[in-house]
Design a protein around this motif. Structure first.
Motif, PDB file in Angstrom:
ATOM      1  N   LYS A 132      23.280   5.154 -89.677  1.00 24.67           N
ATOM      2  CA  LYS A 132      22.243   5.511 -88.745  1.00 24.67           C
ATOM      3  C   LYS A 132      22.762   5.381 -87.299  1.00 24.67           C
ATOM      4  O   LYS A 132      23.672   4.527 -86.825  1.00 24.67           O
ATOM      5  CB  LYS A 132      21.246   4.323 -88.875  1.00 24.67           C
ATOM      6  CG  LYS A 132      20.497   4.357 -90.198  1.00 24.67           C
ATOM      7  CD  LYS A 132      19.199   3.371 -90.145  1.00 24.67           C
ATOM      8  CE  LYS A 132      18.552   3.501 -91.643  1.00 24.67           C
ATOM      9  NZ  LYS A 132      17.548   2.474 -91.733  1.00 24.67           N
TER      10      LYS A 132
ATOM     11  N   PRO B  69      20.904   0.186 -83.755  1.00 24.72           N
ATOM     12  CA  PRO B  69      20.451  -1.255 -84.022  1.00 24.72           C
ATOM     13  C   PRO B  69      19.764  -1.130 -85.408  1.00 24.72           C
ATOM     14  O   PRO B  69      18.936  -0.609 -85.506  1.00 24.72           O
ATOM     15  CB  PRO B  69      19.562  -1.791 -83.047  1.00 24.72           C
ATOM     16  CG  PRO B  69      20.047  -0.967 -81.670  1.00 24.72           C
ATOM     17  CD  PRO B  69      20.525   0.353 -82.185  1.00 24.72           C
ATOM     18  N   PRO B  70      20.551  -1.758 -86.287  1.00 22.79           N
ATOM     19  CA  PRO B  70      19.937  -1.755 -87.629  1.00 22.79           C
ATOM     20  C   PRO B  70      18.557  -2.389 -87.994  1.00 22.79           C
ATOM     21  O   PRO B  70      17.682  -1.880 -88.785  1.00 22.79           O
ATOM     22  CB  PRO B  70      20.704  -2.399 -88.568  1.00 22.79           C
ATOM     23  CG  PRO B  70      21.599  -3.256 -87.654  1.00 22.79           C
ATOM     24  CD  PRO B  70      21.732  -2.601 -86.679  1.00 22.79           C
ATOM     25  N   SER B  71      17.924  -2.977 -87.072  1.00 21.57           N
ATOM     26  CA  SER B  71      16.581  -3.475 -87.272  1.00 21.57           C
ATOM     27  C   SER B  71      15.401  -2.698 -86.594  1.00 21.57           C
ATOM     28  O   SER B  71      14.378  -3.012 -86.870  1.00 21.57           O
ATOM     29  CB  SER B  71      16.643  -4.812 -86.499  1.00 21.57           C
ATOM     30  OG  SER B  71      16.890  -4.800 -85.018  1.00 21.57           O
ATOM     31  N   LEU B  72      15.819  -1.482 -86.006  1.00 20.26           N
ATOM     32  CA  LEU B  72      14.844  -0.948 -85.342  1.00 20.26           C
ATOM     33  C   LEU B  72      14.609   0.247 -86.174  1.00 20.26           C
ATOM     34  O   LEU B  72      15.232   0.771 -87.112  1.00 20.26           O
ATOM     35  CB  LEU B  72      15.579  -0.263 -83.927  1.00 20.26           C
ATOM     36  CG  LEU B  72      15.996  -1.257 -82.969  1.00 20.26           C
ATOM     37  CD1 LEU B  72      16.196  -0.365 -81.745  1.00 20.26           C
ATOM     38  CD2 LEU B  72      14.997  -2.314 -82.644  1.00 20.26           C
ATOM     39  N   SER B  73      13.366   0.856 -86.001  1.00 21.31           N
ATOM     40  CA  SER B  73      12.909   2.056 -86.762  1.00 21.31           C
ATOM     41  C   SER B  73      13.541   3.364 -85.972  1.00 21.31           C
ATOM     42  O   SER B  73      14.001   2.961 -84.796  1.00 21.31           O
ATOM     43  CB  SER B  73      11.348   2.185 -86.528  1.00 21.31           C
ATOM     44  OG  SER B  73      10.973   2.582 -85.290  1.00 21.31           O
TER      45      SER B  73
ATOM     46  N   GLU C 145      11.774   3.613 -82.674  1.00 16.84           N
ATOM     47  CA  GLU C 145      12.330   2.822 -81.532  1.00 16.84           C
ATOM     48  C   GLU C 145      13.782   3.129 -80.861  1.00 16.84           C
ATOM     49  O   GLU C 145      14.017   3.108 -79.965  1.00 16.84           O
ATOM     50  CB  GLU C 145      12.439   1.375 -81.985  1.00 16.84           C
ATOM     51  CG  GLU C 145      10.824   1.005 -82.349  1.00 16.84           C
ATOM     52  CD  GLU C 145      10.820  -0.411 -82.912  1.00 16.84           C
ATOM     53  OE1 GLU C 145       9.585  -0.943 -83.081  1.00 16.84           O
ATOM     54  OE2 GLU C 145      11.644  -0.630 -83.872  1.00 16.84           O
TER      55      GLU C 145
ATOM     56  N   ASN D 122      23.191  -2.645 -77.773  1.00 17.38           N
ATOM     57  CA  ASN D 122      22.786  -2.852 -79.193  1.00 17.38           C
ATOM     58  C   ASN D 122      22.972  -3.865 -79.720  1.00 17.38           C
ATOM     59  O   ASN D 122      22.088  -4.471 -80.649  1.00 17.38           O
ATOM     60  CB  ASN D 122      23.419  -1.531 -80.054  1.00 17.38           C
ATOM     61  CG  ASN D 122      22.779  -0.082 -79.552  1.00 17.38           C
ATOM     62  OD1 ASN D 122      22.046   0.019 -78.959  1.00 17.38           O
ATOM     63  ND2 ASN D 122      23.381   0.991 -79.939  1.00 17.38           N
TER      64      ASN D 122
ATOM     65  N   GLU E 296      20.042  -6.543 -81.016  1.00 16.18           N
ATOM     66  CA  GLU E 296      19.803  -7.227 -82.301  1.00 16.18           C
ATOM     67  C   GLU E 296      20.063  -8.765 -82.287  1.00 16.18           C
ATOM     68  O   GLU E 296      18.989  -9.619 -82.987  1.00 16.18           O
ATOM     69  CB  GLU E 296      21.145  -6.846 -83.242  1.00 16.18           C
ATOM     70  CG  GLU E 296      21.035  -5.379 -83.923  1.00 16.18           C
ATOM     71  CD  GLU E 296      20.088  -5.499 -84.706  1.00 16.18           C
ATOM     72  OE1 GLU E 296      20.095  -5.932 -85.748  1.00 16.18           O
ATOM     73  OE2 GLU E 296      19.057  -4.736 -84.552  1.00 16.18           O
ATOM     74  N   GLU E 297      20.699  -9.443 -81.376  1.00 16.33           N
ATOM     75  CA  GLU E 297      20.709 -10.781 -81.083  1.00 16.33           C
ATOM     76  C   GLU E 297      19.255 -11.326 -80.741  1.00 16.33           C
ATOM     77  O   GLU E 297      19.059 -12.400 -81.136  1.00 16.33           O
ATOM     78  CB  GLU E 297      21.722 -10.985 -80.095  1.00 16.33           C
ATOM     79  CG  GLU E 297      21.937 -12.529 -79.798  1.00 16.33           C
ATOM     80  CD  GLU E 297      22.862 -12.811 -78.598  1.00 16.33           C
ATOM     81  OE1 GLU E 297      22.840 -14.168 -78.263  1.00 16.33           O
ATOM     82  OE2 GLU E 297      23.577 -11.954 -78.166  1.00 16.33           O
TER      83      GLU E 297
ATOM     84  N   GLY F 111      16.216  -9.788 -81.001  1.00 18.21           N
ATOM     85  CA  GLY F 111      15.136  -9.068 -81.831  1.00 18.21           C
ATOM     86  C   GLY F 111      14.255  -8.497 -80.958  1.00 18.21           C
ATOM     87  O   GLY F 111      12.986  -8.371 -81.058  1.00 18.21           O
TER      88      GLY F 111
ATOM     89  N   ARG G 234      12.330  -5.347 -79.796  1.00 14.51           N
ATOM     90  CA  ARG G 234      11.692  -3.875 -80.263  1.00 14.51           C
ATOM     91  C   ARG G 234      11.472  -2.961 -79.016  1.00 14.51           C
ATOM     92  O   ARG G 234      10.370  -3.382 -78.375  1.00 14.51           O
ATOM     93  CB  ARG G 234      10.518  -4.287 -81.096  1.00 14.51           C
ATOM     94  CG  ARG G 234      10.877  -5.171 -82.115  1.00 14.51           C
ATOM     95  CD  ARG G 234      11.780  -4.784 -83.235  1.00 14.51           C
ATOM     96  NE  ARG G 234      11.580  -3.704 -84.063  1.00 14.51           N
ATOM     97  CZ  ARG G 234      11.084  -3.950 -85.330  1.00 14.51           C
ATOM     98  NH1 ARG G 234      10.781  -4.906 -85.871  1.00 14.51           N
ATOM     99  NH2 ARG G 234      10.893  -2.670 -86.074  1.00 14.51           N
TER     100      ARG G 234
END
Length: 348
Positions: free
Chosen positions: A88, A135-139, A142, A305, A309-310, A312, A314
């Motif tokens: 991604k 960043p893997p946590s994002l849609s 985002e 990025n 992640e660190e 959180g 959004r």
């Protein structure tokens, strides 16, 4: 040759220059190229300026427009080492720029959506230096906000290293565009107090919901810079101002900043100055540092990025998300200044 639908600029006569074409060629991969399936894009004021030919911005004829997206790698050229299918990714605006070298206006004028085909298409081929892992946590929506607004805000806050905001510092952000809102989020993650400005009561509520400690209306309070200074714990002023207005806001930014504080000049959204044009001597008079901020490096992008992640974080996307066939409407929505933070397009 494979083809893909795309939004292009057939000229620079305004939003009517946007054109949707069904069959734009998708180039074959060179040694360092990456094919990306694009899932989401976001718009910038740069994109509006390019459609209008503002600031002497010129284009390659029939360029695929815009620069900011997130998607998934489909295939890579034989010499690509940093990416593989399934990764991604987000775009970086200036291809083939050394990873730690600052970006200039000349660089941006050769970048995505202006001289190199941009991002408003389902499939795009990009040089591997025009990509970073998202960043893997994002849609995807985002993550599509990071290319310009996110990176500019990161550079504004952290580009001077030891002068970055810390717990107890006060940061002033101007307005409710993408740079200002994510700068607010970054500052809060550092433990800073945030003062924000807007001219809209509705947007003031959104700024407070995003975490702003104080919100000033710059239309009803013409001396908002002095008010911001009075809101600081010791009354000496803010540690950092993220200035997006330029000529129309810098005078109040100088009123707000504390001795040895920093003003990060990130934009030219303001019109005429609200007083006499300020000069470099104002840095001496106010004992502050004023620095120009233009995007950031790929290395800074990767650092940003990791920080996202660190902590959180959004990134904030406007409540109205446009479909791929509604790109012209998305441009108009942004031009009308109806948005809060980033205007995004979902590309199915």
């Amino acid at each position: 040759m494979e083809t893909s639908p795309a939004w292009i600029l057939k000229g620079q006569e305004g939003l009517e220059s946007l054109e949707f074409l069904q069959n734009q060629p998708v180039p074959s991969l060179g040694d360092h190229d990456v094919l990306v399936r694009i899932h989401a894009a976001s718009l910038n004021h740069r994109d509006l300026a390019i459609t209008k030919g503002a600031h002497a911005l010129t284009i390659t004829p029939n360029i695929v427009t815009a620069s900011d997206v997130a998607g998934i790698v489909q295939s890579v050229g034989p010499k690509v080492q940093a990416f593989q299918p399934g990764d991604k990714v987000c775009t970086y605006m200036v291809p083939q720029k050394p990873e730690a070298e600052p970006v200039t206006f000349a660089d941006i004028s050769t970048g995505l959506g202006q001289r190199v085909d941009g991002t408003l298409r389902p499939f795009g081929v990009f040089h591997d230096t025009a990509l970073v892992k998202m960043p893997p946590s994002l849609s995807f929506l985002e993550a599509s906000t990071l290319t310009c607004a996110g990176l500019t805000a990161w550079n504004a806050l952290f580009g001077l290293g030891s002068r970055a905001p810390r717990k107890g510092d006060v940061v002033l952000v101007q307005g409710t565009g993408g740079v200002s809102v994510i700068a607010l989020q970054f500052a809060l993650a550092c433990g800073a107090t945030v003062i924000a400005t807007t001219s809209s009561d509705a947007k003031a509520q959104k700024l407070k919901a995003a975490g702003a400690h104080h919100v000033l209306n710059y239309r009803s309070d013409l001396k908002w810079g002095e008010t911001a200074k009075q809101l600081t714990p010791d009354g000496k002023g803010v540690n950092l101002v993220v200035d997006v207005g330029g000529l129309s806001t810098v005078a109040q930014s100088l009123k707000a900043v504390r001795p040895e504080g920093v003003i990060a000049m990130t934009g030219l959204l303001g019109g005429a100055p609200d007083a006499n044009v300020n000069t470099l001597i104002d840095c001496l008079v106010n004992l502050c540092t004023v620095r120009g901020v233009l995007l950031g490096t790929r290395r800074q992008y990767e650092e940003m990025n990791a920080f996202i992640e660190e902590h959180g974080i959004r990134p904030v996307v406007d409540h109205k998300v446009f479909g791929f066939e509604e790109v012209a409407d998305a441009y108009q929505y942004m031009d009308d200044q109806r948005h809060f933070s980033k205007v995004c397009v979902r590309i199915n």
